[in-house]
Design a protein around this motif. Structure first.
Motif, PDB file in Angstrom:
ATOM      1  N   LEU A 111     -57.242  42.375 -85.033  1.00 50.22           N
ATOM      2  CA  LEU A 111     -56.896  43.755 -85.363  1.00 50.22           C
ATOM      3  C   LEU A 111     -55.927  43.827 -86.539  1.00 50.22           C
ATOM      4  CD1 LEU A 111     -56.462  45.304 -81.806  1.00 50.22           C
ATOM      5  CD2 LEU A 111     -58.308  45.782 -83.427  1.00 50.22           C
ATOM      6  N   HIS A 112     -55.141  42.773 -86.738  1.00 46.57           N
ATOM      7  CA  HIS A 112     -54.209  42.760 -87.868  1.00 46.57           C
ATOM      8  C   HIS A 112     -54.956  42.871 -89.194  1.00 46.57           C
ATOM      9  CE1 HIS A 112     -50.589  42.073 -85.603  1.00 46.57           C
ATOM     10  NE2 HIS A 112     -51.053  40.986 -85.045  1.00 46.57           N
ATOM     11  N   MET A 113     -56.158  42.362 -89.232  1.00 48.98           N
ATOM     12  CA  MET A 113     -56.952  42.412 -90.461  1.00 48.98           C
ATOM     13  C   MET A 113     -57.664  43.752 -90.628  1.00 48.98           C
ATOM     14  SD  MET A 113     -56.301  39.533 -91.878  1.00 48.98           S
ATOM     15  CE  MET A 113     -54.650  39.733 -91.173  1.00 48.98           C
ATOM     16  N   LYS A 114     -57.500  44.638 -89.662  1.00 53.47           N
ATOM     17  CA  LYS A 114     -58.107  45.967 -89.716  1.00 53.47           C
ATOM     18  C   LYS A 114     -57.055  47.056 -89.900  1.00 53.47           C
ATOM     19  CE  LYS A 114     -61.951  44.560 -86.731  1.00 53.47           C
ATOM     20  NZ  LYS A 114     -62.693  44.813 -85.458  1.00 53.47           N
ATOM     21  N   GLY A 115     -55.869  46.651 -90.355  1.00 50.07           N
ATOM     22  CA  GLY A 115     -54.821  47.627 -90.635  1.00 50.07           C
ATOM     23  C   GLY A 115     -53.829  47.855 -89.515  1.00 50.07           C
ATOM     24  N   TYR A 116     -53.985  47.136 -88.390  1.00 46.03           N
ATOM     25  CA  TYR A 116     -53.056  47.279 -87.274  1.00 46.03           C
ATOM     26  C   TYR A 116     -51.910  46.282 -87.471  1.00 46.03           C
ATOM     27  CZ  TYR A 116     -56.668  49.860 -84.706  1.00 46.03           C
ATOM     28  OH  TYR A 116     -57.606  50.776 -84.292  1.00 46.03           O
ATOM     29  N   LYS A 117     -50.732  46.790 -87.813  1.00 50.76           N
ATOM     30  CA  LYS A 117     -49.587  45.908 -88.011  1.00 50.76           C
ATOM     31  C   LYS A 117     -48.845  45.652 -86.705  1.00 50.76           C
ATOM     32  CE  LYS A 117     -48.888  47.463 -92.772  1.00 50.76           C
ATOM     33  NZ  LYS A 117     -47.972  48.186 -93.694  1.00 50.76           N
ATOM     34  N   SER A 118     -48.678  46.677 -85.903  1.00 43.50           N
ATOM     35  CA  SER A 118     -48.047  46.571 -84.595  1.00 43.50           C
ATOM     36  C   SER A 118     -49.076  47.002 -83.559  1.00 43.50           C
ATOM     37  CB  SER A 118     -46.806  47.468 -84.538  1.00 43.50           C
ATOM     38  OG  SER A 118     -46.193  47.415 -83.277  1.00 43.50           O
ATOM     39  N   ILE A 119     -49.299  46.164 -82.553  1.00 43.61           N
ATOM     40  CA  ILE A 119     -50.427  46.386 -81.651  1.00 43.61           C
ATOM     41  C   ILE A 119     -49.938  46.592 -80.222  1.00 43.61           C
ATOM     42  CG2 ILE A 119     -52.572  45.434 -80.736  1.00 43.61           C
ATOM     43  CD1 ILE A 119     -52.706  43.728 -83.320  1.00 43.61           C
ATOM     44  N   GLY A 120     -50.328  47.713 -79.632  1.00 38.74           N
ATOM     45  CA  GLY A 120     -50.019  48.003 -78.239  1.00 38.74           C
ATOM     46  C   GLY A 120     -51.284  48.406 -77.514  1.00 38.74           C
ATOM     47  N   CYS A 121     -51.192  49.425 -76.688  1.00 35.40           N
ATOM     48  CA  CYS A 121     -52.367  49.927 -75.974  1.00 35.40           C
ATOM     49  C   CYS A 121     -53.294  50.659 -76.938  1.00 35.40           C
ATOM     50  CB  CYS A 121     -51.937  50.854 -74.844  1.00 35.40           C
ATOM     51  SG  CYS A 121     -51.108  50.025 -73.482  1.00 35.40           S
ATOM     52  N   GLU A 122     -54.571  50.630 -76.641  1.00 32.45           N
ATOM     53  CA  GLU A 122     -55.570  51.207 -77.546  1.00 32.45           C
ATOM     54  C   GLU A 122     -55.355  52.691 -77.817  1.00 32.45           C
ATOM     55  OE1 GLU A 122     -58.963  53.384 -78.821  1.00 32.45           O
ATOM     56  OE2 GLU A 122     -58.242  53.400 -76.731  1.00 32.45           O
ATOM     57  N   PRO A 123     -55.076  53.544 -76.797  1.00 27.03           N
ATOM     58  CA  PRO A 123     -54.918  54.975 -77.096  1.00 27.03           C
ATOM     59  C   PRO A 123     -53.655  55.304 -77.883  1.00 27.03           C
ATOM     60  CG  PRO A 123     -55.362  54.608 -74.755  1.00 27.03           C
ATOM     61  CD  PRO A 123     -55.001  53.296 -75.350  1.00 27.03           C
ATOM     62  N   CYS A 124     -52.698  54.382 -77.895  1.00 24.92           N
ATOM     63  CA  CYS A 124     -51.387  54.658 -78.496  1.00 24.92           C
ATOM     64  C   CYS A 124     -51.139  53.866 -79.778  1.00 24.92           C
ATOM     65  CB  CYS A 124     -50.278  54.355 -77.497  1.00 24.92           C
ATOM     66  SG  CYS A 124     -50.405  55.296 -75.973  1.00 24.92           S
TER      67      CYS A 124
END
Length: 238
Positions: free
Chosen positions: A190-203
């Protein structure tokens, strides 16, 4: 154990790996909290220092499929055990029945995180003398004063004091990613898809190039409120 101020000063001059070595040597019962994001750096270091060390993660039931696969990839890559804590089903079922599945958009994220994450963390920490996190000062306005070691102001371990180590406190996001690339260790795709900080999917959502990494977490709330309960002590310290 030396006094906390002296220990903080000592650790501030050490590398994250050496901080881990000190922490492991100082505590009989210590564990690393692995969130399925950049703190895989600490998994890499700890697996080389003490392969049998306790590593745990919190499964909220709302993580991205990529995160679940990443946790499994890390377990397989290092040949380690990762203890997974899930929410207490009765409390979760009662919460969902009363509030629905997306109450956090109306009421804020604290209550949902309390049921899905904080309660699980309490169970994980109860038998411990100390725990290790991947917190960094550059992650959030609530984390700018994170020390390398502290007495946990929120949670209880098996003794009078629960120590909390943050070996990456002074590292930047660039430092983390330099390590990941240099050591060729697994990371969440997901980091390669623009997600820098990753938590729960809806949030969690991707961030734009110039946005701070925590802008993608609970984006409907004020930046100074963006702690899920695991590090709630940061709110009073910020």
């Amino acid at each position: 154990m030396t006094d906390l101020t002296s220990l903080q000063l000592e650790l501030s001059a050490l590398s994250p790996r050496d901080i881990l070595k000190k922490a492991i040597a100082a505590h009989e019962q210590i564990a690393l909290s692995f969130s399925g994001a950049e703190d895989v750096v600490l998994v890499d270091m700890l697996a080389k220092l003490k392969p049998e060390a306790t590593i745990f993660t919190l499964d909220t039931g709302r993580l991205h499929s990529e995160t679940y696969q990443f946790i499994e990839d890390v377990r397989s890559h290092y040949g380690i055990q990762i203890k997974v804590y899930s929410p207490e089903h009765k409390a979760l079922e009662a919460f969902v029945e009363e509030k629905g599945l997306f109450s956090f958009y109306r009421d804020g994220h604290s209550e949902c995180c309390g049921v899905r994450k904080t309660s699980s963390l309490k169970r994980a920490l109860l038998p411990l003398d100390a725990w290790i996190t991947g917190q960094r000062k550059d992650q959030s306005p609530t984390r700018t004063s994170v020390p390398h070691v502290e007495k946990d102001p929120v949670f209880q371990g098996r003794g009078d004091i629960l120590y909390k180590y943050n070996p990456l406190a002074n590292w930047s996001s660039e430092d983390v990613w330099n390590y990941i690339r240099m050591m060729e260790i697994p990371y969440n795709p997901l980091h390669m898809k623009g997600y820098k900080s990753i938590g729960c999917e809806p949030c969690t959502k991707p961030t734009l190039p110039n946005q701070h990494e925590r802008e993608g977490r609970w984006w409907w709330e004020e930046a100074t409120h963006k702690e899920c309960g695991l590090h709630a002590g940061n709110l009073s310290a910020s």
